[in-house]
Design an enzyme around this catalytic site. Structure first.
Site, mmCIF file in Angstrom:
data_model
loop_
_atom_site.group_PDB
_atom_site.id
_atom_site.type_symbol
_atom_site.label_atom_id
_atom_site.label_comp_id
_atom_site.label_asym_id
_atom_site.label_seq_id
_atom_site.Cartn_x
_atom_site.Cartn_y
_atom_site.Cartn_z
ATOM 1 N N ALA A 69 0.853 -1.189 0.000
ATOM 2 C CA ALA A 69 0.000 0.000 0.000
ATOM 3 C C ALA A 69 0.886 1.235 0.000
ATOM 4 O O ALA A 69 2.021 1.190 0.481
ATOM 5 C CB ALA A 69 -0.900 -0.019 1.220
ATOM 6 N N GLY A 112 1.062 -5.320 1.165
ATOM 7 C CA GLY A 112 -0.153 -5.582 0.393
ATOM 8 C C GLY A 112 0.140 -6.209 -0.962
ATOM 9 O O GLY A 112 -0.710 -6.893 -1.533
ATOM 10 N N GLU A 115 0.370 -9.777 -0.239
ATOM 11 C CA GLU A 115 -0.995 -10.238 0.085
ATOM 12 C C GLU A 115 -1.851 -10.341 -1.181
ATOM 13 O O GLU A 115 -2.670 -11.251 -1.308
ATOM 14 C CB GLU A 115 -1.645 -9.285 1.097
ATOM 15 C CG GLU A 115 -0.994 -9.403 2.476
ATOM 16 C CD GLU A 115 -1.446 -8.324 3.440
ATOM 17 O OE1 GLU A 115 -1.383 -7.133 3.076
ATOM 18 O OE2 GLU A 115 -1.849 -8.662 4.561
ATOM 19 N N GLU A 135 5.578 -4.734 7.110
ATOM 20 C CA GLU A 135 4.738 -3.771 7.837
ATOM 21 C C GLU A 135 5.283 -3.462 9.221
ATOM 22 O O GLU A 135 5.097 -2.360 9.736
ATOM 23 C CB GLU A 135 3.305 -4.315 7.961
ATOM 24 C CG GLU A 135 2.509 -4.318 6.673
ATOM 25 C CD GLU A 135 2.649 -5.611 5.880
ATOM 26 O OE1 GLU A 135 3.616 -6.379 6.130
ATOM 27 O OE2 GLU A 135 1.802 -5.863 5.012
HETATM 28 N N1 DAK Z 1 4.522 3.403 -0.807
HETATM 29 C C1 DAK Z 1 4.858 4.554 -1.432
HETATM 30 N N2 DAK Z 1 5.969 4.709 -2.160
HETATM 31 C C2 DAK Z 1 6.806 3.660 -2.265
HETATM 32 C C3 DAK Z 1 6.513 2.406 -1.651
HETATM 33 C C4 DAK Z 1 5.296 2.307 -0.899
HETATM 34 N N3 DAK Z 1 4.884 1.145 -0.323
HETATM 35 N N4 DAK Z 1 7.528 1.563 -1.934
HETATM 36 C C5 DAK Z 1 8.393 2.241 -2.710
HETATM 37 N N5 DAK Z 1 7.964 3.502 -2.905
HETATM 38 C C6 DAK Z 1 8.598 4.564 -3.683
HETATM 39 C C7 DAK Z 1 9.794 5.146 -2.930
HETATM 40 O O1 DAK Z 1 9.367 6.118 -1.987
HETATM 41 C C8 DAK Z 1 10.579 5.751 -4.067
HETATM 42 O O2 DAK Z 1 9.969 6.974 -4.445
HETATM 43 P P1 DAK Z 1 10.840 8.337 -4.617
HETATM 44 O O3 DAK Z 1 11.552 8.505 -3.354
HETATM 45 O O4 DAK Z 1 11.754 7.994 -5.775
HETATM 46 O O5 DAK Z 1 9.815 9.382 -4.925
HETATM 47 C C9 DAK Z 1 10.349 4.762 -5.224
HETATM 48 O O6 DAK Z 1 9.180 4.032 -4.863
HETATM 49 C C10 DAK Z 1 11.494 3.778 -5.371
HETATM 50 O O7 DAK Z 1 11.731 3.184 -4.107
HETATM 51 P P2 DAK Z 1 13.201 3.075 -3.463
HETATM 52 O O8 DAK Z 1 14.047 4.234 -3.877
HETATM 53 O O9 DAK Z 1 13.023 2.842 -1.999
HETATM 54 O O10 DAK Z 1 13.748 1.770 -4.194
HETATM 55 P P3 DAK Z 1 14.735 0.662 -3.642
HETATM 56 O O11 DAK Z 1 15.011 -0.222 -4.805
HETATM 57 O O12 DAK Z 1 15.889 1.273 -2.910
HETATM 58 O O13 DAK Z 1 13.887 -0.154 -2.542
HETATM 59 C C11 DAK Z 1 11.925 -1.311 -1.697
HETATM 60 C C12 DAK Z 1 12.763 -0.899 -2.937
HETATM 61 C C13 DAK Z 1 10.636 -1.940 -2.230
HETATM 62 C C14 DAK Z 1 12.711 -2.357 -0.896
HETATM 63 C C15 DAK Z 1 11.647 -0.069 -0.799
HETATM 64 O O14 DAK Z 1 11.092 0.973 -1.616
HETATM 65 C C16 DAK Z 1 10.684 -0.349 0.306
HETATM 66 O O15 DAK Z 1 11.061 -0.881 1.358
HETATM 67 N N6 DAK Z 1 9.422 0.064 0.156
HETATM 68 C C17 DAK Z 1 8.405 -0.030 1.192
HETATM 69 C C18 DAK Z 1 7.830 -1.430 1.241
HETATM 70 C C19 DAK Z 1 6.797 -1.572 2.348
HETATM 71 O O16 DAK Z 1 7.060 -1.239 3.524
HETATM 72 N N7 DAK Z 1 5.639 -2.087 1.992
HETATM 73 C C20 DAK Z 1 4.526 -2.284 2.971
HETATM 74 C C21 DAK Z 1 3.620 -1.091 2.941
HETATM 75 S S1 DAK Z 1 2.286 -1.264 4.137
HETATM 76 C C22 DAK Z 1 -5.307 -2.564 4.320
HETATM 77 C C23 DAK Z 1 -4.729 -3.799 4.117
HETATM 78 C C24 DAK Z 1 -3.406 -3.883 3.772
HETATM 79 C C25 DAK Z 1 -2.637 -2.746 3.640
HETATM 80 C C26 DAK Z 1 -3.205 -1.520 3.833
HETATM 81 C C27 DAK Z 1 -4.542 -1.439 4.183
HETATM 82 N N8 DAK Z 1 -6.671 -2.461 4.741
HETATM 83 C C28 DAK Z 1 -7.388 -3.661 5.050
HETATM 84 C C29 DAK Z 1 -7.347 -1.220 4.779
HETATM 85 C C30 DAK Z 1 -1.230 -2.867 3.288
HETATM 86 C C31 DAK Z 1 -0.236 -2.187 3.891
HETATM 87 C C32 DAK Z 1 1.108 -2.183 3.298
HETATM 88 O O17 DAK Z 1 1.379 -2.751 2.276
#
Ligand code: DAK
Length: 261
Positions: A69, A112, A115, A135
């Site tokens: 997400a 997500g 998931e 997360e």
């Molecule tokens: N959200 C927003 N932007 C993201 C992102 C994310 N999840 N993941 C990556 N980006 C963006 C980065 O901010 C960056 O943007 P700029 O800074 O260039 O503007 C661009 O994508 C490239 O990312 P990186 O520069 O970080 O690239 P790397 O290759 O160094 O790293 C990475 C890739 C995927 C390992 C890293 O970006 C990362 O750790 N990303 C976060 C992954 C994460 O934590 N995902 C979980 C999110 S929480 C719900 C149910 C489920 C959910 C929500 C609600 N309900 C039932 C209502 C789900 C929640 C989640 O998924």
């Protein structure tokens, strides 16, 4: 074909009866914002309703299936904001799709994104696919089934490590644990997913639908209820023309002609 801003849909000419959905927010590694959620749900709905489509493939890019997400969208959200957003309805929508859905996963499938892949019926992964539930790094836990689906797929010990300690799984590990169906070289994973989808899409539509429901029951209910539901679906299929045709074709040693009736 409908124009979208965060996904691309297509019906690939070489793969009969297959609908393809590409997640397309490359700058955010296909992170889910509300638009993407709504568009994905709409495209799934359209393909599910289209009689000329028998199976659906969801893919991302080689670098990322989806990084979860959109964190930037969630930072200041209250519990009620989260409850009211489209996230939940999308995950409900995927569970409700009647046709088989195959995830073609390359690169990151996180939060997500993982998931979403696990909500699909089958997963074809590229060698560089990485599955994870990071997360915990954001002070939250998986919210779209990750704690349940991952644990059922890989067992408690490894699921604890993935969810509590941000351990990512390689494609090969995911294969060994039965989370994915197969691992392919990066240049072939999408083709392989489309091929698999076309094979399934060529089979008897009603039986495929009930088979999918029955397998999901095995996953989602106690064994006794699952077996009872399976038995009901099994009896029901004997009221279809496809069952008569399938068995007749076997006896006559010819390929069956499915009608979906
Ligand atoms: N959200 C927003 N932007 C993201 C992102 C994310 N999840 N993941 C990556 N980006 C963006 C980065 O901010 C960056 O943007 P700029 O800074 O260039 O503007 C661009 O994508 C490239 O990312 P990186 O520069 O970080 O690239 P790397 O290759 O160094 O790293 C990475 C890739 C995927 C390992 C890293 O970006 C990362 O750790 N990303 C976060 C992954 C994460 O934590 N995902 C979980 C999110 S929480 C719900 C149910 C489920 C959910 C929500 C609600 N309900 C039932 C209502 C789900 C929640 C989640 O998924």
């Amino acid at each position: 074909m409908t124009e979208y801003s965060t996904i691309i849909t297509e019906i690939p000419a070489d793969y009969s009866r297959v609908g393809l959905i590409r997640l397309n927010r490359p700058k955010a590694l296909n992170a889910f914002n509300s638009t993407l959620m709504q568009e994905l749900a709409g495209a799934l709905n359209d393909f599910d309703a289209d009689e000329d489509i028998g199976a659906i493939v969801i893919t991302g890019s080689e670098r990322a299936f989806a990084a979860g997400a959109d964190i930037k969208d969630m930072t200041g959200a209250s519990p009620v904001d989260m409850l009211q957003r489209e996230h939940l309805s999308l995950f409900d929508k995927i569970r409700g799709v009647k046709k088989p859905v195959i995830a073609a996963v390359s690169g990151w499938a996180l939060g997500g994104g993982s998931e979403l892949a696990m909500s699909c019926d089958m997963i074809v992964a590229s060698e560089n696919a990485r599955f994870g539930q990071p997360e915990i790094n954001l002070g939250i836990i998986p919210g779209a089934g990750g704690t349940q689906r991952l644990t059922r797929a890989v067992g408690k010990a490894l699921a604890m490590e993935v969810i509590l300690n941000d351990r990512t799984l390689t494609a090969q590990e995911a294969l060994n644990y039965g989370l994915v169906n197969r691992v392919m070289p990066i240049e072939l994973y999408l083709e392989e997913a489309l091929k698999l989808a076309a094979e399934v899409a060529a089979r008897a539509p009603i039986a495929i639908r009930l088979a999918k429901e029955a397998v999901n029951q095995a996953y989602e209910t106690f064994l006794r209820e699952g077996v009872a539901d399976e038995r009901r679906a099994f009896y029901f299929l004997f009221s279809t023309e496809d069952q008569k045709e399938g068995m007749q074709a076997f006896i006559e040693k010819r390929p069956p002609e499915w009608k979906g009736k």
